[in-house]
Design a protein around this motif. Structure first.
Motif, mmCIF file in Angstrom:
data_model
loop_
_atom_site.group_PDB
_atom_site.id
_atom_site.type_symbol
_atom_site.label_atom_id
_atom_site.label_comp_id
_atom_site.label_asym_id
_atom_site.label_seq_id
_atom_site.Cartn_x
_atom_site.Cartn_y
_atom_site.Cartn_z
ATOM 1 N N ARG A 1 31.265 -7.425 -9.482
ATOM 2 C CA ARG A 1 31.485 -7.031 -10.908
ATOM 3 C C ARG A 1 31.737 -5.716 -10.853
ATOM 4 O O ARG A 1 31.859 -4.967 -12.077
ATOM 5 N N GLY A 2 32.120 -5.007 -9.628
ATOM 6 C CA GLY A 2 32.357 -3.588 -9.706
ATOM 7 C C GLY A 2 34.056 -3.467 -9.697
ATOM 8 O O GLY A 2 34.691 -4.167 -9.084
ATOM 9 N N VAL A 3 34.614 -2.236 -10.053
ATOM 10 C CA VAL A 3 35.834 -1.538 -10.085
ATOM 11 C C VAL A 3 36.062 -0.452 -9.413
ATOM 12 O O VAL A 3 35.023 0.532 -9.505
ATOM 13 N N ARG B 1 23.901 -8.505 -7.420
ATOM 14 C CA ARG B 1 23.772 -7.046 -7.955
ATOM 15 C C ARG B 1 23.385 -7.084 -9.395
ATOM 16 O O ARG B 1 23.847 -6.312 -10.050
ATOM 17 N N THR B 2 22.860 -8.102 -9.915
ATOM 18 C CA THR B 2 22.672 -8.229 -11.414
ATOM 19 C C THR B 2 21.162 -7.681 -11.644
ATOM 20 O O THR B 2 21.224 -7.587 -12.971
ATOM 21 N N GLY B 3 20.439 -7.280 -10.738
ATOM 22 C CA GLY B 3 18.977 -6.751 -10.984
ATOM 23 C C GLY B 3 18.242 -8.210 -10.914
ATOM 24 O O GLY B 3 17.116 -7.778 -11.186
ATOM 25 N N VAL B 4 18.685 -9.116 -10.798
ATOM 26 C CA VAL B 4 17.874 -10.378 -10.992
ATOM 27 C C VAL B 4 17.948 -11.237 -9.823
ATOM 28 O O VAL B 4 19.178 -11.522 -9.203
ATOM 29 N N VAL B 5 16.635 -11.813 -9.093
ATOM 30 C CA VAL B 5 17.039 -12.540 -7.857
ATOM 31 C C VAL B 5 16.928 -14.014 -8.283
ATOM 32 O O VAL B 5 15.847 -14.488 -8.893
ATOM 33 N N ASN B 6 17.993 -14.793 -8.026
ATOM 34 C CA ASN B 6 17.961 -16.370 -8.657
ATOM 35 C C ASN B 6 18.662 -17.094 -7.897
ATOM 36 O O ASN B 6 19.175 -16.416 -6.970
ATOM 37 N N ALA B 7 19.187 -18.369 -8.299
ATOM 38 C CA ALA B 7 19.830 -19.202 -7.703
ATOM 39 C C ALA B 7 21.183 -18.836 -7.573
ATOM 40 O O ALA B 7 22.052 -19.050 -6.470
ATOM 41 N N ALA C 1 29.150 -2.691 -11.741
ATOM 42 C CA ALA C 1 28.053 -2.895 -10.758
ATOM 43 C C ALA C 1 28.319 -2.596 -9.242
ATOM 44 O O ALA C 1 29.283 -2.165 -8.795
ATOM 45 N N ALA C 2 27.148 -2.244 -8.648
ATOM 46 C CA ALA C 2 27.273 -1.979 -7.386
ATOM 47 C C ALA C 2 27.946 -3.063 -6.337
ATOM 48 O O ALA C 2 27.814 -4.357 -6.779
ATOM 49 N N PRO C 3 28.363 -2.951 -5.169
ATOM 50 C CA PRO C 3 28.962 -3.904 -4.343
ATOM 51 C C PRO C 3 27.944 -5.313 -4.129
ATOM 52 O O PRO C 3 26.774 -4.794 -3.653
ATOM 53 N N PRO C 4 28.441 -6.156 -3.935
ATOM 54 C CA PRO C 4 27.500 -7.554 -3.893
ATOM 55 C C PRO C 4 26.878 -7.224 -2.215
ATOM 56 O O PRO C 4 27.737 -6.402 -1.368
#
Length: 520
Positions: free
Chosen positions: A451-453, A496-502, A466-469
């Motif tokens: 999500r980064g440019v 890099r959403t700030g949340v750890v999930n599936a 966003a920071a790089p995946p």
């Protein structure tokens, strides 16, 4: 597993295409990938402020980043952004930390010819990044910028971005063109990038396997899909009608063209092209540049990739940019200069299959003729797009956005774009919310990671969003099943959403599997 596992060749749904699915962990070249599709199924957020801006060396010496050139970027292994810039009038390739903006390495390149804005290209099978500069074609190692190989061309590379294959096993190739002068002879070069093998690949990395004449070419950025390389010519060596050539990319001897397409109008192609699959057929799209006339004096064409026949041609603004074909069969095109009967703009078209219509353009769609002179004057319309900038599409369908720069409107023709816009393509140019956001920090030919440019602006090379995946869990430079196993053992915030999930595990799985079921 070897590095090739990171580039498994998908058919991940889509209303219109069985197109190769773009990586969210690598933006490998101009247009994102070898077919130069220019799109990514992602979103952006948090543009303000920029995460970082790189404007100088570690010693504090200013870097003049090449204005309209794009970047290459990867989040596999240590995240890196690759770009070209000048330090004290000397040309360098740079490897920049995608997380922090710090310069990891810089390597001298030959001087650029005619203000060339060639973009770098990643070769994911060998861990190198390719540059066309001066009269050389050069591969630098991603990790430290050291020279892997360098090959001399017959002429200078001008505004051309190389393309590299990753689906030919032991025989992967890179393709680049040279410039033979305005109307002079140019060539397409096939260069080996794979390790030497006495039987399967009797070529050293960097060896020219073959080269073929392509008439006159400038900015002839090739595209590749499924064993075929496509490239444009200007037509200036003949009657001014640009050409598109198709060649077999898999052979070891110089091939004759599979077909040659001649533009139906007397205007040439001075840029690249994109290859798209639609309803189990493959098509090539390209747009021409006209030196005279108004905002519809050039044309965009759709060509059947099976035989080179014309499907349709439509008037458009002059451009060196590549059409961006969206998954709902709309086409976005940046074009135009300020003056000479033209203005910068973005145009949107609808491809109906065998025909095409223009939906709108940003200049006329936002025009307020304040002085009542019936001319598009600066200050009367939204300045966005232009002939040297390459847009990138994000999202899909009705949620598609277009990231596109605004070229300079003064005499800095080849300078960086002055702003970067995110346009909502579900709206028309005059609608509220058409411009979702803009940034004066970046602008030129954006590249995407997650999500980064990443884009060059007037202040330097900038990172927005966003920071790089971080999908390469073991940081071995490969993206494979081992990374997915490691994530399930110890989940982390990959996207890099700030949340750890599936969604983090799904990101890795998507990257590994994105092209495994692709229909050929």
């Amino acid at each position: 597993m070897d590095r090739a596992a990171a580039c498994i060749v998908v058919a991940w749904g889509g209303s219109c295409f069985a197109q190769p699915v773009a990586s969210m962990a690598q933006w490998s070249t101009l247009g994102g990938g070898a077919a130069r599709s220019g799109g990514l199924a992602t979103t952006t957020d948090g543009w303000w402020p920029a995460r970082w801006v790189c404007s100088g060396t570690a010693q504090g010496t200013p870097i003049e980043w090449v204005g309209q050139a794009g970047v290459a970027a990867t989040a596999i292994g240590p995240g890196r952004v690759f770009a070209v810039g000048l330090v004290n009038f000397e040309t360098f390739a740079f490897g920049v930390d995608a997380e922090t903006g710090e310069i990891v390495w810089q390597t001298a390149l030959p001087d650029l010819i005619f203000d060339s804005w060639s973009s770098p290209t990643l070769d994911p099978t060998t861990g190198t990044v390719l540059f066309a500069a001066g009269e050389e074609f050069i591969a630098l190692r991603e990790v430290d910028g050291s020279v892997a190989w360098a090959t001399e061309l017959d002429g200078p590379a001008v505004n051309v971005t190389p393309v590299v294959t990753d689906d030919l096993g032991l025989r992967n190739r890179a393709f680049v063109t040279d410039y033979g002068g305005f109307g002079g002879p140019s060539r397409l070069y096939c260069v080996n990038v794979s390790p030497f093998h006495p039987r399967a690949n009797p070529h050293q990395p960097g060896d020219i396997v073959w080269s073929v004449p392509i008439g006159s070419s400038m900015g002839g950025t090739p595209a590749y899909m499924d064993g075929v390389v496509y490239v444009c010519g200007t037509g200036l060596d003949t009657d001014g009608r640009g050409e598109i050539y198709a060649f077999d990319a898999t052979v070891d001897a110089a091939p004759a063209p599979t077909w040659i397409f001649d533009n139906p109008i007397t205007e040439g192609f001075f840029g690249g092209l994109t290859v798209r699959e639609m309803n189990q057929r493959t098509f090539v799209y390209a747009a021409s540049y006209s030196f005279y006339g108004g905002t519809d004096s050039a044309n965009m064409v759709k060509v059947d990739a099976s035989d080179g026949s014309l499907v349709w041609s439509i008037a458009c603004n002059r451009t060196d940019s590549i059409p961006v074909v969206l998954d709902d069969c709309r086409i976005a095109l940046a074009g135009g200069v300020m003056g000479f009967g033209s203005v910068p703009m973005v145009e949107l078209f609808q491809d109906h299959g065998g025909s095409v219509t223009r939906l709108w353009d940003t200049a006329h769609g936002t025009w307020n003729d304040a002085n009542q002179n019936s001319q598009l004057d600066l200050g009367e319309f939204l300045v966005v797009g232009g002939w040297t900038t390459q847009p990138a599409a994000i999202g899909s369908g009705g949620a598609t956005r277009l990231l596109v720069g605004a070229i300079p409107t003064d005499d800095q023709y080849f300078g960086p774009c002055t702003a970067l816009y995110e346009l909502d393509l579900s709206k028309a140019p005059g609608d509220p919310g058409f411009v979702l956001r803009s940034s004066s920090i970046a602008g030129s030919t954006p590249g995407l990671l997650g999500r980064g440019v990443y884009s060059v602006g007037t202040d330097g090379l900038a990172a927005l969003g966003a920071a790089p995946p971080r999908p390469d869990m073991d940081q071995d430079g490969d993206l494979d099943i081992d990374d997915l196993y490691r994530w399930h053992g110890s989940p982390t915030d990959v996207d890099r959403t700030g949340v750890v999930n599936a969604a983090d595990g799904a990101f890795i799985e998507r990257e590994i599997r994105r092209n495994e079921r692709r229909v050929h």
